[in-house]
Design an enzyme around this catalytic site. Structure first.
Site, PDB file in Angstrom:
ATOM      1  N   GLU A 267      -1.098  20.771 -26.662  1.00  0.00           N
ATOM      2  CA  GLU A 267      -2.200  20.704 -25.699  1.00  0.00           C
ATOM      3  C   GLU A 267      -2.427  19.263 -25.268  1.00  0.00           C
ATOM      4  O   GLU A 267      -2.753  18.399 -26.096  1.00  0.00           O
ATOM      5  CB  GLU A 267      -3.488  21.279 -26.295  1.00  0.00           C
ATOM      6  CG  GLU A 267      -4.658  21.207 -25.319  1.00  0.00           C
ATOM      7  CD  GLU A 267      -5.953  21.734 -25.895  1.00  0.00           C
ATOM      8  OE1 GLU A 267      -7.014  21.544 -25.265  1.00  0.00           O
ATOM      9  OE2 GLU A 267      -5.906  22.345 -26.976  1.00  0.00           O
ATOM     10  N   LYS A 399      -8.283  34.636 -43.899  1.00  0.00           N
ATOM     11  CA  LYS A 399      -7.686  34.698 -42.565  1.00  0.00           C
ATOM     12  C   LYS A 399      -8.414  35.664 -41.630  1.00  0.00           C
ATOM     13  O   LYS A 399      -7.817  36.250 -40.743  1.00  0.00           O
ATOM     14  CB  LYS A 399      -6.195  35.061 -42.651  1.00  0.00           C
ATOM     15  CG  LYS A 399      -5.395  34.082 -43.495  1.00  0.00           C
ATOM     16  CD  LYS A 399      -3.973  34.514 -43.695  1.00  0.00           C
ATOM     17  CE  LYS A 399      -3.247  33.524 -44.621  1.00  0.00           C
ATOM     18  NZ  LYS A 399      -1.875  33.933 -44.923  1.00  0.00           N
ATOM     19  N   ASP A 475      -1.287  26.521 -44.054  1.00  0.00           N
ATOM     20  CA  ASP A 475      -1.110  27.850 -43.478  1.00  0.00           C
ATOM     21  C   ASP A 475      -1.891  27.918 -42.167  1.00  0.00           C
ATOM     22  O   ASP A 475      -3.126  27.900 -42.184  1.00  0.00           O
ATOM     23  CB  ASP A 475      -1.630  28.908 -44.456  1.00  0.00           C
ATOM     24  CG  ASP A 475      -1.283  30.329 -44.024  1.00  0.00           C
ATOM     25  OD1 ASP A 475      -1.009  30.528 -42.829  1.00  0.00           O
ATOM     26  OD2 ASP A 475      -1.296  31.231 -44.881  1.00  0.00           O
TER      27      ASP A 475
END
Length: 589
Positions: A267, A399, A475
């Protein structure tokens, strides 16, 4: 010219046991197969070996039993019966045979090989030259038969593939393996174990994929990556790797120390904007951080025959009297795992137990899971009617956005703050304190509340968290809860200066294990000074990394909010994120 007769002139004696598995040639119809070493024996080799091996173990077992009886009966060991003498002789004969077979089989191999190909040992210079010429002719013929890799995609003729280096043509035996993978006779996931070469396995799997799909993946790099380092721990069935640019921001002055923070992102403006925030913090005297909590969680789900029994286990687990017992059982899983506590939630006859523990410098998911398994096994003795449904019941929660992480925390809970001077707000951030305070109230707090945000009371914390996670081998999926953040701003010092803080209750990071051991990610961790485990104070490196993440988020929040306040956001993104460069025409160096 007979191909196999020529090759037999230069073939070496058979390799020792343990050599990589290769696909061997099968003789065609009418072709005489070369004799094996077992052909020199009168009986099949496996049968003879089985008889003597069985005999050896049988007589040894018999003798041990007999001598044990003599010791019990105080009978002298040197007094032996006829059966014992026979057993001793049999064991000696069997042992001599097996030892002789082990060393003598190579003599049989060389004897048989020499009798069939007695010209292997020819030392004539003319004959050796002739053999070299014949092999060269055969190799040239093979090159004419095997098509190059580029021919499998007729519409493309790339001169440079894999990002930088041309991929060499597959060897003949690799072509065989590719065909086997395509046909399904060799599973793609087993290539590493069968070949013993991770790079070769990735190349063959990649070629098989292209042939099965009919699509080109020439832009995906293959060369230049250590595939051995990911075997069994980071990624299965690799076909290449993805390149992500890494930028650097800093110095970030945090807790009176300067850090240069790596950020992997695609980005535009993100690195530049965060770097501007670091500059503003540095010119204002730096930021400070506080680690509020350090505990990873795992919540298994168990079921009973009644809600009453589930409640009995809940009361047992949450009783302070039983804490020490549970801690001893839990901590057996690792020398770094330390049980912190447990909170339970019941749903009818189902019980969810949220274990929490410190995990040293590891992120700790595997560590806490092993500790939980130890406790479940222990509880089974007192609660035999407990039915373990799963090691994770989503009450952890991993998550996924969850209020339990936002309230209770997971991983490292960090608060980071700084006071930005008025002149820095004006000259570096190009805005004013009052505008920033008002924007934060209406955007990060009120706007997020109207949207029903869960832990999302910030401008773009996940942007910075994801970039640092990818660069340092964390992760990336744990960006979900690790980006929980509330950004607060208020005017201080009679309204002249700006106080800004970020509160992040669940930053899940580690400096050992997983992707942290890869070369690139390890280098980024080393840049921050947190690589590996802290031997003097276990867990200190991971805690330090969490504070750096929070400090970088603070810088990112400060800069982006200032850009929105001053109207610079759209201008900068239109300038840097809408490049008209034709990247398809750019060639790799």
């Amino acid at each position: 010219m007979d191909v196999w007769r020529v090759l037999s002139k230069v073939v070496q004696p058979p390799a020792l046991l343990g050599s990589p598995v290769k696909l061997h040639h099968r003789p065609a119809v009418g072709e005489v197969e070369s004799p094996k070493e077992s052909d020199a024996l009168t009986l099949p080799l496996y049968l003879t070996n089985g008889v003597f091996l069985t005999l050896l173990f049988s007589v040894v077992y018999f003798l041990l039993q007999r001598w044990r009886e003599k010791i019990r009966n105080s009978t002298p060991l040197h007094v032996v019966s006829l059966s014992e003498i026979t057993a001793i002789v049999s064991s000696v004969i069997s042992f001599i045979y097996l030892i002789g077979w082990f060393f003598g089989i190579y003599f049989v191999k060389s004897f048989v090989g020499r009798s069939v190909n007695d010209d292997v040992w020819a030392s004539s210079d003319d004959e050796a030259k002739e053999v070299d010429e014949q092999i060269q002719i055969l190799m040239n013929d093979d090159k004419k038969v095997i098509p190059p890799l580029s021919s499998i995609v007729p519409s493309e003729k790339p001169k440079v593939v894999d990002g930088n280096l041309p991929t060499p043509d597959l060897m003949a035996e690799d072509e065989e393996i590719v065909d086997s993978v395509v046909s399904g006779s060799i599973p793609s996931y087993s290539l590493e174990s069968k070949l013993g070469d991770c790079f070769r396995a990735a190349k063959i799997r990649r070629e098989a994929l292209v042939r099965m799909t009919g699509r080109s993946i020439h832009g995906l790099p293959l060369n230049g990556f250590d595939y051995e380092s990911i075997l069994g721990q980071c990624c299965e069935m690799p076909i290449g790797f993805v390149q992500i640019p890494v930028g650097i921001v800093g110095p970030l002055l945090l807790d009176r120390r300067e850090y240069w923070v790596p950020m992997a992102t695609t980005e535009g403006c993100l690195v530049a904007s965060t770097n501007r925030g670091c500059k503003a913090i540095l010119m204002s005297g730096g930021a400070t951080s506080v680690l509020m909590r350090d505990e990873m969680t795992r919540a298994p789900i168990v079921r009973f025959g009644s809600a009453k029994r589930a409640a009995e286990l809940k009361f047992f687990l949450e009783n302070p009297v039983n804490f020490d017992t549970l801690a001893v059982v839990f901590n057996r899983s690792s020398r770094f795992a330390r049980f912190q506590g447990i909170k339970c939630a019941a749903a009818g006859k189902n019980l969810y137990m949220r274990f929490s523990c410190s995990t040293g410098d590891a992120m700790g998911m595997n560590m806490v899971s092993k500790g939980v398994q130890n406790v479940l096994d222990f509880l089974q003795n007192d609660f035999p009617d407990m039915d373990v449904i799963g090691i994770s019941g989503n009450y952890c929660s991993d998550k996924k956005p969850a209020a339990v992480n936002w309230i209770e925390g997971r991983g490292k809970s960090v608060v980071c703050e700084a006071v930005i001077k008025a002149d820095v707000v004006k000259n570096v951030l190009k805005t004013d304190v009052a505008s920033l305070v008002e924007l934060n109230l209406l955007k990060n707090l009120t706007g997020s509340a109207l949207a029903g945000a869960l832990g999302g009371f910030n401008a773009h914390a996940s942007n910075v968290v994801s970039a640092i996670f990818i660069a340092t081998g964390q992760d990336p999926a744990q960006n979900v809860e690790s980006s929980h953040c509330i950004t607060l701003m208020e005017a201080v010092n009679d309204g002249k200066d700006l106080h800004i803080s970020v509160t992040m209750p669940s930053i899940e990071v580690g400096t050992i294990g997983g992707g942290t051991q890869l070369a690139s990610q390890s280098a980024c961790l080393n840049l921050l000074g947190v690589k590996g485990t802290n031997k003097e104070y276990p867990g200190e490196n991971a805690r330090l990394l969490a504070t750096v993440v929070a400090g970088s988020v603070l810088a990112g929040e400060l800069s982006l909010m200032s850009a929105i306040s001053s109207g610079q956001l759209v201008k900068s993104h239109m300038k840097y994120n809408r490049s008209s460069k034709d990247i398809s025409a750019v060639k790799s160096s």
